[in-house]
Design a protein around this motif. Structure first.
Motif, PDB file in Angstrom:
ATOM      1  N   LEU A  81     -85.748 -32.479   7.357  1.00  0.00           N
ATOM      2  CA  LEU A  81     -84.617 -33.232   7.897  1.00  0.00           C
ATOM      3  C   LEU A  81     -83.531 -33.313   6.834  1.00  0.00           C
ATOM      4  O   LEU A  81     -83.809 -33.594   5.677  1.00  0.00           O
ATOM      5  N   ILE A  82     -82.308 -33.056   7.258  1.00  0.00           N
ATOM      6  CA  ILE A  82     -81.150 -33.163   6.375  1.00  0.00           C
ATOM      7  C   ILE A  82     -80.330 -34.349   6.866  1.00  0.00           C
ATOM      8  O   ILE A  82     -79.869 -34.353   8.005  1.00  0.00           O
ATOM      9  N   ALA A  83     -80.162 -35.353   6.023  1.00  0.00           N
ATOM     10  CA  ALA A  83     -79.438 -36.566   6.410  1.00  0.00           C
ATOM     11  C   ALA A  83     -77.940 -36.372   6.244  1.00  0.00           C
ATOM     12  O   ALA A  83     -77.482 -35.835   5.240  1.00  0.00           O
ATOM     13  N   VAL A  84     -77.201 -36.845   7.238  1.00  0.00           N
ATOM     14  CA  VAL A  84     -75.738 -36.778   7.246  1.00  0.00           C
ATOM     15  C   VAL A  84     -75.214 -38.071   7.862  1.00  0.00           C
ATOM     16  O   VAL A  84     -75.847 -38.639   8.745  1.00  0.00           O
ATOM     17  N   GLY A  85     -74.059 -38.507   7.412  1.00  0.00           N
ATOM     18  CA  GLY A  85     -73.401 -39.641   8.050  1.00  0.00           C
ATOM     19  C   GLY A  85     -73.313 -40.852   7.156  1.00  0.00           C
ATOM     20  O   GLY A  85     -74.260 -41.608   7.036  1.00  0.00           O
ATOM     21  N   GLY A  86     -72.186 -41.011   6.491  1.00  0.00           N
ATOM     22  CA  GLY A  86     -71.964 -42.190   5.665  1.00  0.00           C
ATOM     23  C   GLY A  86     -72.607 -42.126   4.295  1.00  0.00           C
ATOM     24  O   GLY A  86     -72.783 -43.153   3.647  1.00  0.00           O
ATOM     25  N   ILE A  87     -72.947 -40.947   3.833  1.00  0.00           N
ATOM     26  CA  ILE A  87     -73.551 -40.813   2.505  1.00  0.00           C
ATOM     27  C   ILE A  87     -72.425 -40.689   1.485  1.00  0.00           C
ATOM     28  O   ILE A  87     -71.718 -39.692   1.449  1.00  0.00           O
ATOM     29  N   ASP A  88     -72.273 -41.745   0.681  1.00  0.00           N
ATOM     30  CA  ASP A  88     -71.153 -41.792  -0.258  1.00  0.00           C
ATOM     31  C   ASP A  88     -71.568 -42.259  -1.657  1.00  0.00           C
ATOM     32  O   ASP A  88     -70.730 -42.586  -2.475  1.00  0.00           O
ATOM     33  N   SER A  89     -72.891 -42.298  -1.900  1.00  0.00           N
ATOM     34  CA  SER A  89     -73.368 -42.761  -3.202  1.00  0.00           C
ATOM     35  C   SER A  89     -74.792 -42.275  -3.425  1.00  0.00           C
ATOM     36  O   SER A  89     -75.478 -41.866  -2.474  1.00  0.00           O
ATOM     37  N   GLY A  90     -75.231 -42.368  -4.668  1.00  0.00           N
ATOM     38  CA  GLY A  90     -76.620 -42.051  -4.972  1.00  0.00           C
ATOM     39  C   GLY A  90     -77.569 -43.004  -4.274  1.00  0.00           C
ATOM     40  O   GLY A  90     -78.641 -42.609  -3.811  1.00  0.00           O
ATOM     41  N   ALA A  91     -77.175 -44.274  -4.176  1.00  0.00           N
ATOM     42  CA  ALA A  91     -78.014 -45.262  -3.486  1.00  0.00           C
ATOM     43  C   ALA A  91     -78.215 -44.878  -2.031  1.00  0.00           C
ATOM     44  O   ALA A  91     -79.324 -44.966  -1.495  1.00  0.00           O
ATOM     45  N   GLU A  92     -77.147 -44.440  -1.394  1.00  0.00           N
ATOM     46  CA  GLU A  92     -77.252 -44.060   0.020  1.00  0.00           C
ATOM     47  C   GLU A  92     -78.068 -42.780   0.183  1.00  0.00           C
ATOM     48  O   GLU A  92     -78.901 -42.674   1.083  1.00  0.00           O
ATOM     49  N   ALA A  93     -77.864 -41.815  -0.698  1.00  0.00           N
ATOM     50  CA  ALA A  93     -78.663 -40.579  -0.649  1.00  0.00           C
ATOM     51  C   ALA A  93     -80.139 -40.902  -0.849  1.00  0.00           C
ATOM     52  O   ALA A  93     -81.005 -40.392  -0.121  1.00  0.00           O
ATOM     53  N   TYR A  94     -80.435 -41.769  -1.803  1.00  0.00           N
ATOM     54  CA  TYR A  94     -81.812 -42.151  -2.090  1.00  0.00           C
ATOM     55  C   TYR A  94     -82.447 -42.868  -0.893  1.00  0.00           C
ATOM     56  O   TYR A  94     -83.596 -42.605  -0.540  1.00  0.00           O
ATOM     57  N   ALA A  95     -81.692 -43.746  -0.266  1.00  0.00           N
ATOM     58  CA  ALA A  95     -82.211 -44.457   0.907  1.00  0.00           C
ATOM     59  C   ALA A  95     -82.585 -43.477   2.017  1.00  0.00           C
ATOM     60  O   ALA A  95     -83.627 -43.624   2.658  1.00  0.00           O
ATOM     61  N   ARG A  96     -81.754 -42.453   2.226  1.00  0.00           N
ATOM     62  CA  ARG A  96     -82.043 -41.477   3.284  1.00  0.00           C
ATOM     63  C   ARG A  96     -83.255 -40.624   2.930  1.00  0.00           C
ATOM     64  O   ARG A  96     -84.054 -40.293   3.792  1.00  0.00           O
ATOM     65  N   ILE A  97     -83.392 -40.277   1.667  1.00  0.00           N
ATOM     66  CA  ILE A  97     -84.568 -39.508   1.241  1.00  0.00           C
ATOM     67  C   ILE A  97     -85.824 -40.346   1.467  1.00  0.00           C
ATOM     68  O   ILE A  97     -86.817 -39.859   2.009  1.00  0.00           O
ATOM     69  N   ARG A  98     -85.772 -41.596   1.098  1.00  0.00           N
ATOM     70  CA  ARG A  98     -86.925 -42.474   1.296  1.00  0.00           C
ATOM     71  C   ARG A  98     -87.244 -42.681   2.773  1.00  0.00           C
ATOM     72  O   ARG A  98     -88.392 -42.951   3.128  1.00  0.00           O
ATOM     73  N   LEU A  99     -86.240 -42.528   3.639  1.00  0.00           N
ATOM     74  CA  LEU A  99     -86.484 -42.626   5.086  1.00  0.00           C
ATOM     75  C   LEU A  99     -87.099 -41.348   5.653  1.00  0.00           C
ATOM     76  O   LEU A  99     -87.594 -41.359   6.772  1.00  0.00           O
ATOM     77  N   GLY A 100     -87.026 -40.231   4.906  1.00  0.00           N
ATOM     78  CA  GLY A 100     -87.640 -38.999   5.383  1.00  0.00           C
ATOM     79  C   GLY A 100     -86.808 -37.745   5.253  1.00  0.00           C
ATOM     80  O   GLY A 100     -87.257 -36.662   5.625  1.00  0.00           O
ATOM     81  N   ALA A 101     -85.595 -37.849   4.734  1.00  0.00           N
ATOM     82  CA  ALA A 101     -84.748 -36.661   4.572  1.00  0.00           C
ATOM     83  C   ALA A 101     -85.215 -35.817   3.391  1.00  0.00           C
ATOM     84  O   ALA A 101     -85.570 -36.342   2.344  1.00  0.00           O
ATOM     85  N   SER A 102     -85.199 -34.510   3.579  1.00  0.00           N
ATOM     86  CA  SER A 102     -85.514 -33.566   2.496  1.00  0.00           C
ATOM     87  C   SER A 102     -84.276 -33.243   1.676  1.00  0.00           C
ATOM     88  O   SER A 102     -84.380 -32.780   0.544  1.00  0.00           O
ATOM     89  N   ALA A 103     -83.109 -33.466   2.282  1.00  0.00           N
ATOM     90  CA  ALA A 103     -81.830 -33.173   1.631  1.00  0.00           C
ATOM     91  C   ALA A 103     -80.765 -34.039   2.293  1.00  0.00           C
ATOM     92  O   ALA A 103     -80.999 -34.629   3.358  1.00  0.00           O
ATOM     93  N   VAL A 104     -79.602 -34.117   1.663  1.00  0.00           N
ATOM     94  CA  VAL A 104     -78.476 -34.845   2.243  1.00  0.00           C
ATOM     95  C   VAL A 104     -77.253 -33.941   2.274  1.00  0.00           C
ATOM     96  O   VAL A 104     -77.124 -33.022   1.464  1.00  0.00           O
ATOM     97  N   GLN A 105     -76.376 -34.229   3.216  1.00  0.00           N
ATOM     98  CA  GLN A 105     -75.104 -33.517   3.321  1.00  0.00           C
ATOM     99  C   GLN A 105     -73.992 -34.538   3.140  1.00  0.00           C
ATOM    100  O   GLN A 105     -74.017 -35.605   3.746  1.00  0.00           O
ATOM    101  N   VAL A 106     -73.036 -34.217   2.295  1.00  0.00           N
ATOM    102  CA  VAL A 106     -71.899 -35.095   2.047  1.00  0.00           C
ATOM    103  C   VAL A 106     -70.650 -34.375   2.539  1.00  0.00           C
ATOM    104  O   VAL A 106     -70.462 -33.189   2.246  1.00  0.00           O
TER     105      VAL A 106
END
Length: 145
Positions: A81-106
């Motif tokens: 899963l690649i998380a997208v939507g409102g990722i604007d910080s390391g904290a937000e990226a980390y939260a999405r990874i902890r929810l199950g994302a393998s990567a994030v898109q900014v």
């Protein structure tokens, strides 16, 4: 060539579950969670808040998180899963990874914060991983589920 399917945050959990199963059956390589939303949260303060079309960036964060939770629950680690939507910080990226994302898109945040945002996200993400005792991002994937 890998193929990723981008899904909308406006779907309900059952619909996301069906998409996960169909993606697995048809050998889709991963899901991008999520696309823009047609919703207009009451928190929008822009004079253009009632415009039609896809809304992106920080205002869709709650919708994107809800969709990611549903996708992670349905996928149970069987589909990246690649998380997208409102990722604007390391904290937000980390939260999405902890929810199950393998990567994030900014994307939207780059417009406001510029390319230096990537370095800040990576630095903050690494610090958060270390602070929580994770040796890699893969070790943190889904830790909050």
């Amino acid at each position: 060539m890998p193929v990723f399917l981008k899904i909308a945050p406006d779907l309900i959990a059952d619909e996301i579950g069906m998409i996960v199963e169909a993606s697995l059956a048809h050998r889709i390589d991963g899901l991008i969670v999520s696309n823009t939303t047609l919703e207009r949260p009451e928190t929008l303060r822009s004079p253009d808040a009632h415009e039609t079309g896809g809304l992106s960036g920080a205002p869709i964060r709650p919708f994107a998180e809800k969709a990611l939770r549903a996708a992670a629950e349905a996928a149970q680690g069987r589909l990246p899963l690649i998380a997208v939507g409102g990722i604007d910080s390391g904290a937000e990226a980390y939260a999405r990874i902890r929810l199950g994302a393998s990567a994030v898109q900014v994307y939207s945040a780059l417009i406001y914060d510029g390319p230096g945002l990537i370095t800040r996200i990576k630095r903050d993400l690494a610090a958060r991983l270390r602070a929580d005792g994770f040796s890699s991002i893969s070790a943190a994937i889904g830790a909050s589920r």
